[in-house]
Design a protein around this motif. Structure first.
Motif, mmCIF file in Angstrom:
data_model
loop_
_atom_site.group_PDB
_atom_site.id
_atom_site.type_symbol
_atom_site.label_atom_id
_atom_site.label_comp_id
_atom_site.label_asym_id
_atom_site.label_seq_id
_atom_site.Cartn_x
_atom_site.Cartn_y
_atom_site.Cartn_z
ATOM 1 N N MET A 27 -6.170 -3.832 1.854
ATOM 2 C CA MET A 27 -6.110 -2.513 2.491
ATOM 3 C C MET A 27 -5.798 -1.401 1.493
ATOM 4 O O MET A 27 -6.195 -0.254 1.701
ATOM 5 N N VAL A 28 -5.045 -1.736 0.439
ATOM 6 C CA VAL A 28 -4.634 -0.734 -0.552
ATOM 7 C C VAL A 28 -5.162 -1.203 -1.895
ATOM 8 O O VAL A 28 -4.640 -2.155 -2.474
ATOM 9 N N ARG A 29 -6.168 -0.536 -2.397
ATOM 10 C CA ARG A 29 -6.869 -1.065 -3.571
ATOM 11 C C ARG A 29 -6.202 -0.677 -4.880
ATOM 12 O O ARG A 29 -6.371 -1.359 -5.883
ATOM 13 N N ILE A 65 4.198 -6.554 10.087
ATOM 14 C CA ILE A 65 4.994 -5.560 9.354
ATOM 15 C C ILE A 65 4.134 -4.909 8.286
ATOM 16 O O ILE A 65 4.184 -3.681 8.075
ATOM 17 N N ALA A 66 3.323 -5.711 7.625
ATOM 18 C CA ALA A 66 2.463 -5.181 6.564
ATOM 19 C C ALA A 66 1.481 -4.152 7.121
ATOM 20 O O ALA A 66 1.219 -3.123 6.487
ATOM 21 N N LYS A 67 0.959 -4.404 8.301
ATOM 22 C CA LYS A 67 0.025 -3.429 8.907
ATOM 23 C C LYS A 67 0.735 -2.099 9.109
ATOM 24 O O LYS A 67 0.170 -1.032 8.831
ATOM 25 N N ARG A 68 1.959 -2.143 9.568
ATOM 26 C CA ARG A 68 2.693 -0.887 9.796
ATOM 27 C C ARG A 68 2.963 -0.169 8.482
ATOM 28 O O ARG A 68 2.838 1.056 8.376
ATOM 29 N N GLU A 69 3.332 -0.935 7.444
ATOM 30 C CA GLU A 69 3.615 -0.302 6.154
ATOM 31 C C GLU A 69 2.343 0.268 5.543
ATOM 32 O O GLU A 69 2.373 1.314 4.890
ATOM 33 N N VAL A 70 1.219 -0.414 5.733
ATOM 34 C CA VAL A 70 -0.051 0.117 5.241
ATOM 35 C C VAL A 70 -0.387 1.415 5.962
ATOM 36 O O VAL A 70 -0.786 2.404 5.339
ATOM 37 N N ALA A 71 -0.178 1.435 7.277
ATOM 38 C CA ALA A 71 -0.454 2.654 8.050
ATOM 39 C C ALA A 71 0.440 3.793 7.564
ATOM 40 O O ALA A 71 0.013 4.942 7.442
ATOM 41 N N GLN A 72 1.702 3.468 7.287
ATOM 42 C CA GLN A 72 2.626 4.488 6.794
ATOM 43 C C GLN A 72 2.159 4.999 5.427
ATOM 44 O O GLN A 72 2.227 6.194 5.128
ATOM 45 N N HIS A 73 1.688 4.060 4.605
ATOM 46 C CA HIS A 73 1.169 4.437 3.289
ATOM 47 C C HIS A 73 -0.006 5.408 3.447
ATOM 48 O O HIS A 73 -0.083 6.416 2.747
ATOM 49 N N TYR A 74 -0.902 5.138 4.376
ATOM 50 C CA TYR A 74 -2.034 6.045 4.598
ATOM 51 C C TYR A 74 -1.538 7.415 5.038
ATOM 52 O O TYR A 74 -2.073 8.446 4.619
ATOM 53 N N ARG A 75 -0.523 7.435 5.893
ATOM 54 C CA ARG A 75 -0.017 8.731 6.373
ATOM 55 C C ARG A 75 0.584 9.526 5.219
ATOM 56 O O ARG A 75 0.417 10.729 5.125
ATOM 57 N N GLU A 76 1.285 8.829 4.333
ATOM 58 C CA GLU A 76 1.979 9.532 3.247
ATOM 59 C C GLU A 76 1.023 9.927 2.132
ATOM 60 O O GLU A 76 1.134 11.003 1.559
ATOM 61 N N ARG A 77 0.101 9.042 1.785
ATOM 62 C CA ARG A 77 -0.727 9.271 0.608
ATOM 63 C C ARG A 77 -2.140 9.705 0.955
ATOM 64 O O ARG A 77 -2.930 9.992 0.071
#
Lengths: 175, 617
Positions: A27-29, A65-77
């Motif tokens: 999800m995060v390359r 949990i990883a899905k939520r952290e990835v979503a948070q990463h998208y929101r922040e970055r």
């Protein structure tokens, strides 16, 4: 609520860290960003471990949990230019979880197979993974075309896949 | 160079699409095809997951190789534990290396319980004193890569000893008092004449600007600048700081300082835990025990942890933001605008206690002069590679690359240690064609300088290999050698510039003169500075220009896989025994620029083994 110990959490984490790692990287390359996200996954999992239902599969809980952290990463970055839609993210998460029981053996096989790569192949792997260079930059470094580097990486990964399957077959592992 | 486009005949190959996605070379149409393929079938999604697991596995393997994070971090933790007199843990640490691959958990239960008790006692004492607790609240705890990606034993140690106690729920479990830290600051004492908060303990060639008296005492909020040399400061709470010139600082109290510019290494015993280094970009807080800080002229700060851990809080971060937590082996480069990135720690860049003691003891000797210069060189950003033989090489069979931020160590297969330029340090000793020192360096440079201190026992063979790429046909390959004259006794230093078949080969650049058999049996500094723009290679012996040669070479230098002191056996060179070094090498440098004559002379005078006068300015 279950009272848990750090040793217990660590044991669960070690069994499923490969699943979390490969899902986050799908999800995060960007490698550094993926590292950051995985660290946050580990922390969130440790913080909420008391709430984990031992009847469930830990890998599935961890990838949630990883899905939520990835979503948070998208929101922040901000989202990558190429980002999967939510439905596909869910399906891919399930696909990663389904591999959980195989990944430890596959990782062991991979370590053996990388050792068998020729020095030129290892050089390209180092440039791509250790120095985190993309094919165009690798091409600049080694004096080949970017297309040649892309093909080389494709062949190297294909060779490693085949070697892993042979290694697993030899050890009576998974398909 | 633009990103590659996929051949239309292969564009629908799923693994090609996946690889292109991983390597960020996929176009929008390709991404759409990938998504369609993934939605089609569960089996396709399994293939994707396997491919990403392979990608993740290769990345894990590469990170374990680069710097060996796992073992140094375990060793650092062992040092911390050993310092607390838990001597049994040294045995545990030794066992960890053996048991790591077996993934057998080690029972840390007793140690965990002891640390939990100590932590509760510490918090209780802090609460009783109505002081802010040592742990100011929930923190984001960063798990080092070694734990996140692998290492059962490392994970157990770090989770148990660091992460678990810091989780806020656990902070509340056994506390009888409220866990919220008091918001009431201590009443500040009325301003008074600045007390002494520390003193200068030792120095090497130190020159100061600022109110530092003969007593060497440090006072709060007084600005000091170290314009030359090194100084060791000791703060009242026990923290020791080695400061490298040029540096400007202001002590902020008995337990901290503000570093305006420069570089320092701080060592904090338990009494000094919580020592702070304030910078224009952020605040570094020690959690025990040793770290380095560099502040540049633009206010950016680089924090490197060698032992224990520190936190870094950006000045741009909101007041309730969690600080970054850094462990041994980790570093953080932070800019004044709040951006930051994690990198590997570079201990070679900083002067640490043992090295400082060596410098103090060396004093104004030739060795001391060279040692100070060597430390400066490690920070030189133009260096691609810097290898210095030391006594540990006999055990490790490696010479690490001392150039800051650069990888690629030299592997020894045969050379032993012999006397170096100075009695205090050894050199690599080659005395047969089977003595091999291998180097792998894949960085490229349009301009470059090769420099080495060489002792030649015998000039008998037709060539003496100094530094030679294994395959001269590879783009950017080079051979640096001494070459026997056809007549007379003046040897040549040659630089052969190689290249692939489709790339124009530059041929050989020779510099005759400068080396004769009379130079055998003494230390000689050899250097060649190559400028692609000028198409000129300038040769130096003992810091003096000897000759220059033109060349026609249209590619950057890329050493690749190479050897020091010998040449690989190949079809092009069927008699490698004719080309090996009979002698010693003490220091090898590869710069990514063509050094000036003045700079080469400076390096020579800083490193020459006699104690002659320095060059005139």
């Amino acid at each position: 609520m279950t009272t848990s110990s750090p040793a217990e959490f660590t044991e669960y984490w070690m069994r499923s860290r490969h699943v979390a790692g490969s899902f986050v990287r799908s999800m995060v390359r960007d490698e550094h960003a993926a590292e950051d996200v995985l660290q946050k996954v580990a922390i969130a999992a440790a913080k909420n471990f008391d709430q984990f239902d031992r009847e469930r599969a830990f890998a599935g809980w961890l990838v949630g949990i990883a899905k939520r952290e990835v979503a948070q990463h998208y929101r922040e970055r901000g989202r990558d230019r190429h980002t999967f839609d939510d439905a596909l993210v869910g399906q891919l998460a399930d696909a990663h979880v389904a591999l959980a029981d195989e990944l430890a053996e596959r990782t062991t096989a991979l370590n053996i197979c990388i050792g068998k790569l020729p020095s030129r192949g290892r050089e390209i792997i180092d440039l791509r993974y250790q120095q985190n260079l993309k094919p165009a930059k690798i091409a600049d470094r080694v004096g080949l075309s970017a297309t040649a580097i892309t093909s080389l990486l494709h062949r190297l990964r294909g060779s490693l896949r085949q070697c892993i399957e042979r290694q697993l077959a030899k050890e009576g592992g998974h398909r | 160079m633009s990103e590659p486009r996929m051949n239309p005949s292969r564009q629908n190959n799923p693994h090609r699409l996946i690889d292109a996605y991983i390597d960020s070379t996929l176009d929008d149409a390709g991404f759409a095809r990938l998504c369609d393929w993934l939605r089609d079938d569960e089996a396709n999604r399994r293939e994707f997951a396997l491919a990403l697991a392979l990608h993740a596995g290769i990345a894990d393997w590469s990170s374990d190789r680069s710097g060996g994070l796992l073992i140094p971090e375990l060793a650092e933790l062992g040092n911390v534990l050993a310092a607390n007199d838990e001597s049994g843990w040294l045995d545990v640490l030794a066992a960890l290396d053996d048991e790591r691959d077996q993934a057998t958990p080690i029972d840390f239960t007793e140690e965990l319980a002891r640390r939990e008790r100590e932590r509760e006692e510490r918090l209780a004492r802090a609460a009783a004193a109505q002081a802010p607790p040592e742990e100011p609240g929930p923190r984001v705890v960063v798990i080092p890569k070694a734990v996140a990606w692998g290492g059962l034993a490392a994970a157990l140690l770090l989770v148990a000893l660091v992460i678990w106690p810091l989780l806020p729920e656990r902070a509340a479990v056994n506390h009888t008092d409220a866990t919220e830290p008091t918001a009431q600051p201590d009443a500040m004492p009325a301003p008074a004449p600045a007390p002494a908060v520390g003193r200068v303990v030792r120095s090497v060639g130190a020159q100061w600007v600022g109110p530092i008296g003969d007593d060497g005492k440090l006072r709060a909020e007084q600005s000091l600048t170290l314009t030359a040399g090194l100084a060791e400061l000791e703060f009242n709470d026990g923290a020791r700081v080695i400061l490298q010139a040029p540096a400007t600082l202001q002590p902020t109290g008995a337990n901290g300082l503000r570093l305006v510019r420069g570089q320092l290494t701080a060592t904090c015993p338990p009494s000094a835990h919580g020592f702070t280094v304030a910078t224009a970009s952020g605040l570094i807080t020690d959690l025990g025990t040793e770290f380095g800080v560099q502040v540049e002229a633009d206010g950016s700060v680089s924090t490197h942890v060698f032992d224990g851990s520190v936190t870094y809080q950006s000045n741009q971060a909101p007041a309730d933001a969690q600080p970054e937590l850094l462990f041994a082996g980790q570093a953080l480069d932070a800019a004044i605008d709040g951006t930051a990135r994690r990198v590997h720690a570079q201990p070679a860049v900083f002067i640490r206690d043992q090295e400082f003691v060596s410098l103090v003891q060396a004093g104004p000797t030739a060795y001391g002069r060279w040692l100070a210069h060597s430390h400066q060189l490690r920070r030189d950003r133009s260096l691609l590679a810097y290898y210095v033989p030391d006594r540990t090489a006999a055990q490790t069979m490696r010479l690490p690359n001392q150039a800051a931020g650069m990888r690629g160590s030299v592997t020894l297969d045969g050379p032993t240690l012999g006397p170096g330029r100075f009695a205090e340090k050894p050199a690599l000793y080659f005395d047969s064609n089977e003595d091999l020192a291998r180097i792998e360096l894949y960085d490229t440079a349009d301009d470059f300088t090769l420099m080495s201190w060489v002792w030649i026992d015998r000039l008998g063979a037709s060539h003496v290999a100094l530094l030679c790429s294994d395959d001269l046909a590879q783009p950017g390959a080079i051979h640096w050698q001494l070459e026997q004259p056809i007549e007379g006794d003046r040897w040549g230093v040659t630089l052969t510039l190689g290249g692939g078949a489709e790339i124009k080969s530059g041929g050989k650049v020779r510099c005759w003169g400068g080396i004769t058999p009379a130079d055998a049996g003494r230390w000689v500094q050899l250097a060649v500075a190559v400028s692609r723009e000028d198409a000129l290679a300038r040769f130096y012996v003992d810091g003096e220009f000897v000759n220059a040669g033109g060349f026609d070479w249209d590619q950057p230098m890329r050493l690749g896989s190479a050897r020091i002191g010998s040449l690989v056996d190949s079809a092009a060179y069927p008699k490698p025994s004719d080309r090996h070094l009979d002698g010693r090498i003490d220091e090898l440098l590869i710069y990514g620029e063509a050094l000036s004559a003045e700079r080469i002379a400076q390096d020579y005078h800083a490193g020459r083994p006699d104690s002659g006068p320095p060059p005139a300015d």
